[in-house]
Design a protein around this motif. Sequence first.
Motif, PDB file in Angstrom:
ATOM      1  N   THR A 270      -2.253  -4.748   8.549  1.00  0.00           N
ATOM      2  CA  THR A 270      -1.505  -3.611   8.012  1.00  0.00           C
ATOM      3  C   THR A 270      -0.223  -3.476   8.822  1.00  0.00           C
ATOM      4  O   THR A 270      -0.259  -3.449  10.055  1.00  0.00           O
ATOM      5  CB  THR A 270      -2.334  -2.319   8.110  1.00  0.00           C
ATOM      6  OG1 THR A 270      -3.573  -2.515   7.417  1.00  0.00           O
ATOM      7  CG2 THR A 270      -1.590  -1.147   7.497  1.00  0.00           C
ATOM      8  N   TYR A 271       0.940  -3.410   8.117  1.00  0.00           N
ATOM      9  CA  TYR A 271       2.220  -3.397   8.822  1.00  0.00           C
ATOM     10  C   TYR A 271       3.261  -2.647   7.993  1.00  0.00           C
ATOM     11  O   TYR A 271       3.050  -2.341   6.808  1.00  0.00           O
ATOM     12  CB  TYR A 271       2.692  -4.828   9.088  1.00  0.00           C
ATOM     13  CG  TYR A 271       3.028  -5.607   7.831  1.00  0.00           C
ATOM     14  CD1 TYR A 271       4.355  -5.758   7.413  1.00  0.00           C
ATOM     15  CD2 TYR A 271       2.023  -6.182   7.050  1.00  0.00           C
ATOM     16  CE1 TYR A 271       4.657  -6.464   6.260  1.00  0.00           C
ATOM     17  CE2 TYR A 271       2.314  -6.877   5.908  1.00  0.00           C
ATOM     18  CZ  TYR A 271       3.636  -7.023   5.509  1.00  0.00           C
ATOM     19  OH  TYR A 271       3.934  -7.706   4.358  1.00  0.00           O
ATOM     20  N   HIS A 272       4.381  -2.359   8.622  1.00  0.00           N
ATOM     21  CA  HIS A 272       5.503  -1.705   7.956  1.00  0.00           C
ATOM     22  C   HIS A 272       6.675  -2.677   7.963  1.00  0.00           C
ATOM     23  O   HIS A 272       7.023  -3.234   9.002  1.00  0.00           O
ATOM     24  CB  HIS A 272       5.871  -0.403   8.679  1.00  0.00           C
ATOM     25  CG  HIS A 272       6.615   0.565   7.809  1.00  0.00           C
ATOM     26  ND1 HIS A 272       7.905   0.340   7.396  1.00  0.00           N
ATOM     27  CD2 HIS A 272       6.237   1.762   7.266  1.00  0.00           C
ATOM     28  CE1 HIS A 272       8.304   1.343   6.638  1.00  0.00           C
ATOM     29  NE2 HIS A 272       7.309   2.225   6.547  1.00  0.00           N
TER      30      HIS A 272
ATOM     31  N   THR B 185      -3.332 -10.491   3.729  1.00  0.00           N
ATOM     32  CA  THR B 185      -4.544 -11.217   4.097  1.00  0.00           C
ATOM     33  C   THR B 185      -4.148 -12.634   4.484  1.00  0.00           C
ATOM     34  O   THR B 185      -3.591 -13.371   3.675  1.00  0.00           O
ATOM     35  CB  THR B 185      -5.541 -11.251   2.923  1.00  0.00           C
ATOM     36  OG1 THR B 185      -5.831  -9.908   2.524  1.00  0.00           O
ATOM     37  CG2 THR B 185      -6.818 -11.957   3.332  1.00  0.00           C
TER      38      THR B 185
ATOM     39  N   VAL C 208       0.867  -1.180   0.000  1.00  0.00           N
ATOM     40  CA  VAL C 208       0.000   0.000   0.000  1.00  0.00           C
ATOM     41  C   VAL C 208       0.895   1.219   0.000  1.00  0.00           C
ATOM     42  O   VAL C 208       2.098   1.140  -0.234  1.00  0.00           O
ATOM     43  CB  VAL C 208      -0.942  -0.022   1.224  1.00  0.00           C
ATOM     44  CG1 VAL C 208      -1.871  -1.206   1.145  1.00  0.00           C
ATOM     45  CG2 VAL C 208      -0.163  -0.051   2.531  1.00  0.00           C
TER      46      VAL C 208
ATOM     47  N   LYS D  62       0.641  -2.352  12.302  1.00  0.00           N
ATOM     48  CA  LYS D  62      -0.199  -1.178  12.540  1.00  0.00           C
ATOM     49  C   LYS D  62      -1.572  -1.577  13.081  1.00  0.00           C
ATOM     50  O   LYS D  62      -2.080  -0.983  14.019  1.00  0.00           O
ATOM     51  CB  LYS D  62      -0.367  -0.389  11.242  1.00  0.00           C
ATOM     52  CG  LYS D  62       0.947   0.112  10.638  1.00  0.00           C
ATOM     53  CD  LYS D  62       1.602   1.128  11.536  1.00  0.00           C
ATOM     54  CE  LYS D  62       2.868   1.705  10.905  1.00  0.00           C
ATOM     55  NZ  LYS D  62       3.518   2.698  11.781  1.00  0.00           N
ATOM     56  N   ARG D  63      -2.172  -2.578  12.444  1.00  0.00           N
ATOM     57  CA  ARG D  63      -3.485  -3.037  12.890  1.00  0.00           C
ATOM     58  C   ARG D  63      -3.772  -4.397  12.268  1.00  0.00           C
ATOM     59  O   ARG D  63      -3.170  -4.766  11.260  1.00  0.00           O
ATOM     60  CB  ARG D  63      -4.579  -2.046  12.523  1.00  0.00           C
ATOM     61  CG  ARG D  63      -4.799  -1.939  11.009  1.00  0.00           C
ATOM     62  CD  ARG D  63      -6.008  -1.083  10.675  1.00  0.00           C
ATOM     63  NE  ARG D  63      -5.781   0.290  11.100  1.00  0.00           N
ATOM     64  CZ  ARG D  63      -6.768   1.149  11.321  1.00  0.00           C
ATOM     65  NH1 ARG D  63      -8.012   0.750  11.188  1.00  0.00           N
ATOM     66  NH2 ARG D  63      -6.520   2.385  11.675  1.00  0.00           N
TER      67      ARG D  63
ATOM     68  N   GLN E  18       4.713   0.658   3.815  1.00  0.00           N
ATOM     69  CA  GLN E  18       3.567   0.073   4.501  1.00  0.00           C
ATOM     70  C   GLN E  18       2.861  -0.886   3.563  1.00  0.00           C
ATOM     71  O   GLN E  18       2.680  -0.597   2.376  1.00  0.00           O
ATOM     72  CB  GLN E  18       2.607   1.180   4.961  1.00  0.00           C
ATOM     73  CG  GLN E  18       1.470   0.656   5.842  1.00  0.00           C
ATOM     74  CD  GLN E  18       0.777   1.765   6.589  1.00  0.00           C
ATOM     75  OE1 GLN E  18       1.392   2.457   7.392  1.00  0.00           O
ATOM     76  NE2 GLN E  18      -0.494   1.945   6.296  1.00  0.00           N
ATOM     77  N   ARG E  19       2.454  -2.031   4.114  1.00  0.00           N
ATOM     78  CA  ARG E  19       1.847  -3.081   3.292  1.00  0.00           C
ATOM     79  C   ARG E  19       0.648  -3.676   4.028  1.00  0.00           C
ATOM     80  O   ARG E  19       0.463  -3.436   5.225  1.00  0.00           O
ATOM     81  CB  ARG E  19       2.877  -4.196   3.014  1.00  0.00           C
ATOM     82  CG  ARG E  19       4.104  -3.726   2.261  1.00  0.00           C
ATOM     83  CD  ARG E  19       5.292  -4.665   2.460  1.00  0.00           C
ATOM     84  NE  ARG E  19       5.094  -5.983   1.902  1.00  0.00           N
ATOM     85  CZ  ARG E  19       5.358  -6.327   0.638  1.00  0.00           C
ATOM     86  NH1 ARG E  19       5.842  -5.406  -0.204  1.00  0.00           N
ATOM     87  NH2 ARG E  19       5.153  -7.542   0.204  1.00  0.00           N
ATOM     88  N   THR E  20      -0.131  -4.434   3.289  1.00  0.00           N
ATOM     89  CA  THR E  20      -1.215  -5.211   3.913  1.00  0.00           C
ATOM     90  C   THR E  20      -1.090  -6.661   3.491  1.00  0.00           C
ATOM     91  O   THR E  20      -0.602  -6.965   2.392  1.00  0.00           O
ATOM     92  CB  THR E  20      -2.606  -4.698   3.497  1.00  0.00           C
ATOM     93  OG1 THR E  20      -2.746  -4.830   2.089  1.00  0.00           O
ATOM     94  CG2 THR E  20      -2.807  -3.269   3.930  1.00  0.00           C
TER      95      THR E  20
ATOM     96  N   PRO F  71     -12.193  -1.408   6.350  1.00  0.00           N
ATOM     97  CA  PRO F  71     -11.388  -1.526   5.131  1.00  0.00           C
ATOM     98  C   PRO F  71     -12.207  -1.127   3.907  1.00  0.00           C
ATOM     99  O   PRO F  71     -13.437  -1.307   3.862  1.00  0.00           O
ATOM    100  CB  PRO F  71     -11.017  -3.002   5.099  1.00  0.00           C
ATOM    101  CG  PRO F  71     -11.263  -3.514   6.471  1.00  0.00           C
ATOM    102  CD  PRO F  71     -12.366  -2.685   7.034  1.00  0.00           C
TER     103      PRO F  71
END
Length: 859
Positions: free
Chosen positions: A839-841, A850, A487, A554-555, A846-848, A511
């Motif tokens: 969601t993380y770095h 699934t 992302v 992140k979440r 930053q990427r997501t 989302p």
Amino acid sequence: MQAPPEKLGSFYLGAEYDLDANQLQEAPVNYDARDLTTHAVCVGMTGSGKTGLCIGLLEEAGLDRVPAILIDPKGDITNLLLQFPELRPQDFQPWINVDDARRKGQTVEEYATATADSWRKGLGDWGIAPERIGELLKTVDYTIFTPGSDAGVPINILGSLAAPKLDFDANAEAIRERISGTVAALLSLAGINADPVRSREAILLANIFEHFWRQDKDIDLAQLILSIQTPPVRQIGVFDVDTFYPQKDRFELAMAFNSLMAAPTFQSWLQGEPLDVDKLYFTPDGQPRHSVFYIAHLSDNERMFFVTLLLENVLTWMRRQSGTTSLRALLYFDEIFGFFPPTAEPPSKRPLLTLLKQARAFGLGTILVTQNPVDIDYKGLTNAGTWFIGKLQAERDKARVLEGLKGAISQAGRTTDVDYDTLISKLGSRVFLLHNVHDDGPIVFNTRWAMSYLRGPLTRPQVRQLMENRKPAAQEFTSSSVTVTPVEAETAPAPSRAAAPAPPAAESTIPEGYAATPPALDPSAEQVYLPIEVDERTAIRQLAQEEGAQIDVKRARLIYEPAVLGMGEVRFFDRRRNVDERLVHAMLAQPPGGIGGVEWAQAEHLSVRLRDLLRNPERVDAEQGPFFAPAPEKVNKASDLKSAAKDLADWLYYNSDLELKVHAELDIHQEPGESERDFKIRLQQAAREARDAEVDKLRGKLQSQIDRVTEKLRKEERELAANQSDYESRRSQEWIGIGESVLGFVLGRRSSRALSNAASKRRMTVQARQDIEESEDQIADLKNDIKELEDQIKEGADEITMRWAKNIDDLGIEQVKPRRTDVNVELTALAWLPSWLVTYHDGRRQRTATIAAYALPKS
């Protein structure tokens, strides 16, 4: 020496030995593997060659594809893994004892060369080619297990606390015996010496185990500790549990186990392969396994604890097997001192005695080895059908052996006039007396050269070195469960922490493309939710492992996405093969996007069951969800799902079949649901039984002919003896007649009658001699007939053995197809699949990702 031809079911142990002449004989000693089902005892002092004999016997068992569990208190049996088919000095060098080289005045390299030359010559003298070692390595999987240590392959004892998978009511006595042994082992490990009948500790633990095992529920140490504090049973005998064993006292027992479990050194007991006897006897692909349990590093309490658990598990495994007269597996116990004493009752004694009394019916052979016969319980000695007796150190040892032999012979219902005392006294190094109740008499033999390098007990560092490349690799998560999407990149460097602060309140928690509530559908359309099998923490760990580095999360939000789930049952019925199998299919398909219906051919198969499905989504919290994707247009009504159910029924009917592997000659087929490994094991056992039965039939048929010819031979030998006696009598009479004639001639009394009598006696003497020659010719012919029949038995047995060795893999495939009425679709529904949207770095942007939260499709 020329080695005998390879024959499955026959163990080549050495050659006969003449004690009076101190000379090796040419006759090889071949031991029938089936005789081990009546168990064996091997006794001999240090230096008698006992280890070499037992290693050789185990090598023969390996070549015959007989699996074995080997308990090794000293480390001698680890030598089984020192097999070098090429017999190169560099193969021996890492295992050379440096002190031995120094005593020989050689460098390690020189001593390794001399050892390799010695092994090559020794094997050659016994007719054993290096290729035989290579064949053994290909036949058997060797593994050294080190309970309580990671030097070898660690073993997880928690499997021994699992429910025995036997019907409790039908096997109550056997299961209670296992409970008693398991409880005694646990208490001994905790340093508690408890009487199984009178001790409160033992009675309480036994009741806890019975409570869970009656319900077929496994138990672990943590649950056991909690159950001691709060027992699942409220009454023991006529008293309530608090009266029988007050809470304060129970807390002390729980603390004893808790301290044990919390000790860092105890963690190694909870790692490694499970204590599963079936897996210890066979690899996952059905290859026979020789599992060596190296326990030299353990304390006495730890040894007793582990050996008892292992023996109890072997007993449970044994009782699940079918009966057989052939050798199915071995349990070998090297140096049994302290585990099977004649007077004391350690926890290991009862399961050992039970094995000696009952294992024969199941084809499980037990071999007990000791330096001192006084270490073994008398009742155990009398249950052994085979005795390997080597040089003994003390008269009391010889007296105990003679006492045990007398009991074993009496147990077999036989008598003997053999002077065993004298025979045992004459034994030397590598020379053993073999007494087998299945044979006519004892045999004295010299052991053959071992194919394994007998370097002596291995140390833990050496075991670690030996097993370095044999430890099972750690399981890794598959990447199919994680989908990563980049992302918007961030310029700030990622913090070093694994978790990040909560996102700003202004940022939307829903989302993009998802809703906070499920879509509204026609009430007639059935909907289900797959249960969450992967929690948030596990999902993040998987993601971090996939990235291969620390990530800044992140979440993590829970999302549901739609699919079509079909569940159906297909019955396969074949009266001829006695097959009546029902297979349940849980198929997950993507919703149709264009023209046409659901593509069941592209569906994935899940392990989910109908009762596992949920009617409502699982909830986390307002910020984490769940959130829902839009519903598909083509499967949101009852009519759409009904059409999908019809298509699924057609697909299951046309595409379902049950393949059975069949061995035509044995008339054995792979049972539905039976693994390739288990079928292979069962097939090997059936082939071994068929081979043994065929050989017995051949021997029985030709033996009756041998018996008839032998009876003729005995008759002819009696006739020969009579003819020889008659001949000697005729000769005496002839000489007397000749003397009378000569005397008459001298005295002038010549008589024609005297001459006629002399001629008649001569004719009778000649006739008697001819009768002798005729009898001798008949005897020679009969002996040749016996030899030819014995050769036929040997050739026939070899041919049968080779034929079964070759045709065991002659398998065919039969397919069982379902009838139309045998297909039943139980459910077709819109299924919502849970996933974690993380969601993380990753340190750059930053990427997501699934990550599937439901049980993934079966591979």
